[in-house]
Enzyme design. Structure first.
Site, PDB file in Angstrom:
ATOM      1  N   LYS A 195       5.020  41.213  74.405  1.00  0.00           N
ATOM      2  CA  LYS A 195       5.288  39.899  75.002  1.00  0.00           C
ATOM      3  C   LYS A 195       6.742  39.854  75.449  1.00  0.00           C
ATOM      4  O   LYS A 195       7.657  39.953  74.638  1.00  0.00           O
ATOM      5  CB  LYS A 195       5.029  38.823  73.946  1.00  0.00           C
ATOM      6  CG  LYS A 195       5.660  37.458  74.218  1.00  0.00           C
ATOM      7  CD  LYS A 195       4.698  36.540  74.903  1.00  0.00           C
ATOM      8  CE  LYS A 195       5.187  35.116  75.029  1.00  0.00           C
ATOM      9  NZ  LYS A 195       5.197  34.348  73.804  1.00  0.00           N
TER      10      LYS A 195
ATOM     11  N   TYR B 232      10.381  34.472  61.477  1.00  0.00           N
ATOM     12  CA  TYR B 232      10.994  33.467  62.344  1.00  0.00           C
ATOM     13  C   TYR B 232      11.359  32.183  61.584  1.00  0.00           C
ATOM     14  O   TYR B 232      12.463  31.659  61.707  1.00  0.00           O
ATOM     15  CB  TYR B 232      10.045  33.132  63.503  1.00  0.00           C
ATOM     16  CG  TYR B 232      10.465  31.926  64.296  1.00  0.00           C
ATOM     17  CD1 TYR B 232      11.397  32.038  65.315  1.00  0.00           C
ATOM     18  CD2 TYR B 232       9.954  30.669  64.009  1.00  0.00           C
ATOM     19  CE1 TYR B 232      11.798  30.927  66.033  1.00  0.00           C
ATOM     20  CE2 TYR B 232      10.355  29.551  64.721  1.00  0.00           C
ATOM     21  CZ  TYR B 232      11.266  29.689  65.732  1.00  0.00           C
ATOM     22  OH  TYR B 232      11.673  28.580  66.425  1.00  0.00           O
TER      23      TYR B 232
ATOM     24  N   ASP C  61      12.513  37.500  70.445  1.00  0.00           N
ATOM     25  CA  ASP C  61      13.352  37.005  71.540  1.00  0.00           C
ATOM     26  C   ASP C  61      14.484  36.128  71.013  1.00  0.00           C
ATOM     27  O   ASP C  61      15.576  36.100  71.562  1.00  0.00           O
ATOM     28  CB  ASP C  61      12.512  36.201  72.531  1.00  0.00           C
ATOM     29  CG  ASP C  61      11.744  35.081  71.857  1.00  0.00           C
ATOM     30  OD1 ASP C  61      11.041  35.379  70.868  1.00  0.00           O
ATOM     31  OD2 ASP C  61      11.838  33.925  72.297  1.00  0.00           O
TER      32      ASP C  61
END
Lengths: 260, 521
Positions: B378, B271, B306
């Site tokens: 998640k 990330y 995400d």
């Protein structure tokens, strides 16, 4: 058979005294919801009704009073607004350019400017949310409307997130930018406004203010806010790349013609 | 429970490729340390506090590590010099830190104690630190036993309800968090102040000012932990606490989270590289050490896939998410983490007006569930297509909740009606929790009642994403991870090996590098 005309039986909107519409003209129906930092109780309900009256509601009805947490009650209220607005006197600050398609914009640049227009985009300051600037600049675009990278006569570059104002202006000089697109998403403590004003001040100091078309965008940005901060234009949520391109090219042409 | 019939051979091949992709970057990870790892080590053995420098609080661990780096001796490990200092001055960690920060002595200039003594005391200190972390883990287990634990790792009931608070003021956050817990939230995440991930230090003390969130500090961790423990006792269920273990201080945040019994950490192997432009080497080295701590602390990580769906198209880029999940899983296994600790992330970010969008979202969610059967997936809510019509946003969240409970996601980050407007108000969160409670209650048995049509839209989309993932992993495997990231394998973002922030904080380890945590964790 002629159709019977019943329109005289329905009241028309009175633009001199414009009111919200529920299901009958001029009923003034408004819905509002809020939380009071007191527990659910008959007193809390009465407080909510009195607040609604102070907001200018007649016949405030509490549609819901819910326990949102210990010591907090949530209200949904309907009422009839007392106030009206003279719509004929309204003046809104809006962008005056005509929205054109990509090819028309490319043609306009080729014919009127005869050179590529350099556009730099960035999320400035600590803002790391690039969704907006990506939608406007990146090839793919947004909602079926191609991004500025796709335009033949635009040299559009997305500098990405967390670009300091100094850095953006430095790049603008280096790349001889015609326009800067600044995206602001984070708005806590009005950080977006501070950052926007700071950019204008710095551009002023460097003598760049009038050499650039400065545009900002973001979910909480309006054209009016942009003007207040010293920008040339502001675009809100749902703006398509072609709307931004149309504005900036038309503005460039306008400025060029003024010089002539 | 309804499942997709996915090709198991393809899944095995994806895992094999992911393992080799990670294997190839391991030498880089093993050969280097970072300033953040060295600071984490000092924090773990009990160096806390800050000194004032240029009107700002400057953490003691930064002062000590920066000094060692300036003296060009950090390659041996901060612990080597610090423990030597403890032996030479007969000081406690806190006492020695005070002396160094006060300018009384310079660690690199002290006489050298015998190497064996340094090693012995280092091991002892590290062992105690690991014990402290294990103790906090046991404390969590004990509380979960005593109170009701809503976190269902069999994935038969409903996802865990997870919400965020983000006022900027930790004391205001406490009020919001307790209200949310009372309304039904089972995990609370305190969003960090924007761009804290780019600070190369962890701020100190309780904080009341932040932008878009609240600073992650050890004291803020303590304050929120205590509040949620108290609220949990009142409610008769354990309330989980989440923070962010990403950015330049990954390792330190992991250490602090272990010591303060945080339960969840947002922690992703890539990330920082992609979305914060942190240097690749720095990120990969830091993530490994952070995950060693996380693994032992019994913390569940949440990975950040995400984000791929908010920056690139969510329908077209499902394979990037899945490829990244395989890689994240592999990096986590390298740090001895159990699958139960891997909250692999994804999100419902498809265009709501796309035909059959609900079927496509179900396909991706079910596919993720089936490929990682033991991991608490998640699931993150729609954000990208929310524009301020709160009523429609609320409806999108309802659909998202339905997908979550139908496909038995592990952790559901609840969407907010006011997404794209402001950080959630108390009433926004309350509405969202009511929405989830309703749908999770109403549809919790749905997955047990249905089967997916073999060649239907859902099965076909799941198959397509998995097949595309295999192709992408093959390409990353051929190119190597560094080159693949440069060529925009993920989220259409390009990063280079020497670009990004924090590369100057990477230090090649000396052959005498001392850090017993690598063995003990």
């Amino acid at each position: 058979m002629t159709k019977a005309d019943y329109s005289h039986l329905v009241k028309k909107a009175d633009l001199k005294k414009l009111k919200p519409y529920g299901d009958i003209m001029d009923d003034g129906v408004v819905q509002v919801s809020f939380t009071l930092p007191v527990p659910v109780s008959p007193e809390a309900r009465e407080a909510a009704v009195q607040l609604a009256h102070k907001m200018g509601f007649d016949e405030a009805k509490v549609a819901a009073m819910e326990h949102a947490a210990d010591g907090f009650s949530f209200f949904v209220i309907y009422g009839k607004l007392k106030h009206a607005i003279d719509f004929t006197k309204i003046k809104a600050v809006k962008i005056e350019s005509e929205v054109m398609g990509r090819e028309a914009i490319d043609n306009l640049i080729r014919e009127e400017l005869g050179r590529k227009v350099v556009v730099l985009g960035a999320c400035t300051g600590y803002d790391a949310h690039t969704v907006g600037i990506d939608a406007i600049i990146n090839m793919k675009g947004f909602a079926g409307d191609y991004g500025l990278e796709r335009y033949e006569w635009l040299d559009a570059r997305n500098l990405g997130a967390q670009i300091l104002n100094e850095e953006l202006l430095k790049k603008a000089v280096e790349l001889k930018a015609d326009a800067l697109l600044v995206s602001k998403v984070v708005t806590q403590h009005d950080i977006h406004i501070k950052d926007m004003k700071d950019l204008i001040e710095k551009a002023d100091k460097l003598g760049l203010r009038d050499k650039l078309i400065l545009i900002c965008g973001g979910p909480r940005v309006t054209h009016q806010l942009a003007l207040e901060c010293g920008f040339d234009a502001g675009f809100g949520v749902g703006t398509k790349p072609s709307a931004v391109a149309s504005y900036l090219v038309q503005e460039l042409v306008k400025r060029q013609n003024k010089k002539k | 429970m309804a499942h997709l019939e996915l090709n198991q051979q393809t899944i095995i091949e994806c895992r094999r490729l992911a393992a080799q992709i990670v294997e190839k970057v391991k030498p880089t990870i093993d050969a280097n340390t970072t300033v953040s790892i060295e600071r984490a080590v000092l924090r773990l053995i009990g160096v806390e506090g800050a000194m004032m420098k240029a009107g700002q609080k400057h953490p003691a661990v930064n002062f000590i590590v920066d000094q060692l780096r300036a003296d060009h001796v950090l390659a041996k490990g901060a612990l080597h010099w610090f423990v030597n200092g403890m032996l030479q001055t007969e000081s406690s960690p806190a006492g020695l830190a005070r002396k160094v920060c006060g300018g009384e002595l310079r660690l690199s200039a002290l006489p050298a104690s015998p190497a064996a003594e340094i090693r012995k005391l280092s091991h002892e200190l590290a062992r105690k630190a690991v014990e402290a972390i294990v103790l906090r883990r046991e404390e969590r287990n004990e509380l979960c036993r005593k109170l009701k634990d809503p976190f269902d790792l069999t994935f038969q009931g409903k996802p865990l309800l997870y919400v965020i608070v983000a006022t900027g003021n930790i004391f205001e956050d406490v009020i919001q968090a307790r209200a949310a817990a009372e309304a039904g939230a089972e995990a609370i995440a305190v969003i960090r102040s924007t761009a804290q991930s780019l600070l190369d230090y962890v701020p100190e003390g309780a904080t009341t000012e932040g932008f878009g969130g609240t600073y992650a500090t050890q004291e803020n961790f303590r304050i929120m932990r205590a509040a949620l423990d108290e609220e949990g006792k009142k409610l008769g269920r354990y309330v989980r606490l989440t923070n962010y273990c990403s950015g330049l201080c990954m390792s330190e945040i992991a250490a602090m989270a272990g010591l303060e019994r945080l339960d969840f950490l947002l922690n992703d192997a890539m990330y920082g590289i992609l979305f914060r432009d942190i240097n690749m080497k720095r990120t990969l080295i830091d993530q490994h050490f952070s995950r060693l701590i996380i693994s032992r602390a019994g913390i569940v990580i949440h990975t950040g896939e995400d984000n791929y769906l908010t920056t690139a198209d969510a329908i077209e880029n499902g394979h990037q998410v899945l490829a990244s999940q395989f890689i994240n899983e592999r990096f986590a296994l390298e740090a001895h983490m159990k699958e139960e600790q891997m909250g692999l992330g994804h999100a419902a970010e498809m265009n709501p007006w796309h035909p059959d969008v609900l079927l496509l979202e179900i396909a991706r969610a079910q596919m993720t569930r089936d490929i990682f059967p033991k991991s608490p997936i998640k699931f993150m809510p729609p954000t990208r297509h929310k524009v301020g019509d709160i009523f429609f946003s609320h409806l999108m969240d309802a659909t998202f909740n339905l997908v979550g409970v139908l496909t038995n996601q592990g952790i559901q980050l609840l969407g907010m009606p006011t997404e794209a407007m402001h950080t959630p108000l108390l009433q926004d969160r309350w509405m969202s929790i009511k929405n989830a409670n309703y749908i999770f209650g109403a549809a919790r048995g749905l997955g047990k009642e249905i089967t997916y049509k073999r060649d239907g839209v859902i099965a076909s989309h799941g198959k397509k994403v998995l097949d595309d993932t295999l192709q992408l992993l093959r390409k990353i495997h051929t190119d190597g991870l560094f080159k693949a990231i440069e060529d925009k394998a993920f989220a259409n973002v390009s990063r280079t090996l020497t670009g990004g922030k924090g590369l100057d904080g990477v230090i090649q380890k000396d052959k005498e590098y001392l850090n017993p945590f690598f063995e003990l964790l």
